[in-house]
Design a protein around this motif. Structure first.
Motif, mmCIF file in Angstrom:
data_model
loop_
_atom_site.group_PDB
_atom_site.id
_atom_site.type_symbol
_atom_site.label_atom_id
_atom_site.label_comp_id
_atom_site.label_asym_id
_atom_site.label_seq_id
_atom_site.Cartn_x
_atom_site.Cartn_y
_atom_site.Cartn_z
ATOM 1 N N SER A 25 0.831 -1.197 0.000
ATOM 2 C CA SER A 25 0.000 0.000 0.000
ATOM 3 C C SER A 25 0.870 1.253 0.000
ATOM 4 N N SER A 26 0.351 2.320 -0.583
ATOM 5 C CA SER A 26 1.085 3.588 -0.574
ATOM 6 C C SER A 26 1.189 4.151 0.845
ATOM 7 N N GLU A 27 0.341 3.683 1.742
ATOM 8 C CA GLU A 27 0.378 4.124 3.139
ATOM 9 C C GLU A 27 1.598 3.588 3.880
ATOM 10 N N GLU A 28 2.302 2.613 3.289
ATOM 11 C CA GLU A 28 3.454 2.005 3.940
ATOM 12 C C GLU A 28 4.764 2.727 3.624
ATOM 13 N N CYS A 29 4.682 3.931 3.109
ATOM 14 C CA CYS A 29 5.875 4.706 2.768
ATOM 15 C C CYS A 29 6.704 4.951 4.027
ATOM 16 N N PRO A 30 7.993 4.568 4.016
ATOM 17 C CA PRO A 30 8.826 4.710 5.211
ATOM 18 C C PRO A 30 9.424 6.113 5.395
ATOM 19 N N TYR A 31 9.243 6.998 4.440
ATOM 20 C CA TYR A 31 9.884 8.310 4.492
ATOM 21 C C TYR A 31 8.986 9.357 5.119
ATOM 22 N N GLN A 32 9.599 10.229 5.909
ATOM 23 C CA GLN A 32 8.879 11.325 6.538
ATOM 24 C C GLN A 32 9.147 12.651 5.834
ATOM 25 N N GLN A 33 10.357 12.818 5.293
ATOM 26 C CA GLN A 33 10.692 14.055 4.588
ATOM 27 C C GLN A 33 9.879 14.143 3.310
ATOM 28 N N MET A 34 9.355 15.311 3.028
ATOM 29 C CA MET A 34 8.435 15.481 1.913
ATOM 30 C C MET A 34 9.071 15.133 0.574
ATOM 31 N N GLU A 35 10.323 15.551 0.344
ATOM 32 C CA GLU A 35 10.953 15.303 -0.952
ATOM 33 C C GLU A 35 11.167 13.805 -1.194
ATOM 34 N N ALA A 36 11.742 13.107 -0.224
ATOM 35 C CA ALA A 36 11.971 11.672 -0.369
ATOM 36 C C ALA A 36 10.646 10.923 -0.475
ATOM 37 N N LYS A 37 9.662 11.372 0.292
ATOM 38 C CA LYS A 37 8.347 10.727 0.261
ATOM 39 C C LYS A 37 7.709 10.865 -1.122
ATOM 40 N N SER A 38 7.862 12.029 -1.742
ATOM 41 C CA SER A 38 7.265 12.218 -3.063
ATOM 42 C C SER A 38 7.975 11.359 -4.108
ATOM 43 N N TYR A 39 9.287 11.147 -3.975
ATOM 44 C CA TYR A 39 9.999 10.253 -4.888
ATOM 45 C C TYR A 39 9.554 8.807 -4.686
ATOM 46 N N TRP A 40 9.372 8.402 -3.425
ATOM 47 C CA TRP A 40 8.926 7.051 -3.129
ATOM 48 C C TRP A 40 7.539 6.814 -3.728
ATOM 49 N N LEU A 41 6.641 7.771 -3.508
ATOM 50 C CA LEU A 41 5.280 7.638 -4.041
ATOM 51 C C LEU A 41 5.277 7.673 -5.567
ATOM 52 N N GLY A 42 6.180 8.448 -6.160
ATOM 53 C CA GLY A 42 6.302 8.470 -7.617
ATOM 54 C C GLY A 42 6.719 7.116 -8.152
ATOM 55 N N GLY A 43 7.677 6.485 -7.499
ATOM 56 C CA GLY A 43 8.093 5.142 -7.891
ATOM 57 C C GLY A 43 6.980 4.134 -7.703
#
Length: 57
Positions: A25-43
């Motif tokens: 799930s996209s809710e399982e993103c381990p990143y808190q920083q907005m920039e890294a989180k947006s890259y993770w969600l993009g991937g």
């Protein structure tokens, strides 16, 4: 000669892509920083799009 570390954003995108292929799930993103989180969600989104397009089973 020293090896150069991979870019953190590139690594976040790669990990998000793998998570998307594995059906996480996209809710399982381990990143808190907005920039890294947006890259993770993009991937993650790229992987879901590729999977829905039939590139992966």
């Amino acid at each position: 000669m020293k090896r150069q570390k991979r870019d953190r954003n590139e690594r976040a995108h790669s990990q998000g892509y793998k998570a998307g292929l594995n059906g996480r799930s996209s809710e399982e993103c381990p990143y808190q920083q907005m920039e890294a989180k947006s890259y993770w969600l993009g991937g993650w989104r790229d992987a879901r799009d590729d999977k829905n397009a039939g590139l992966y089973k």
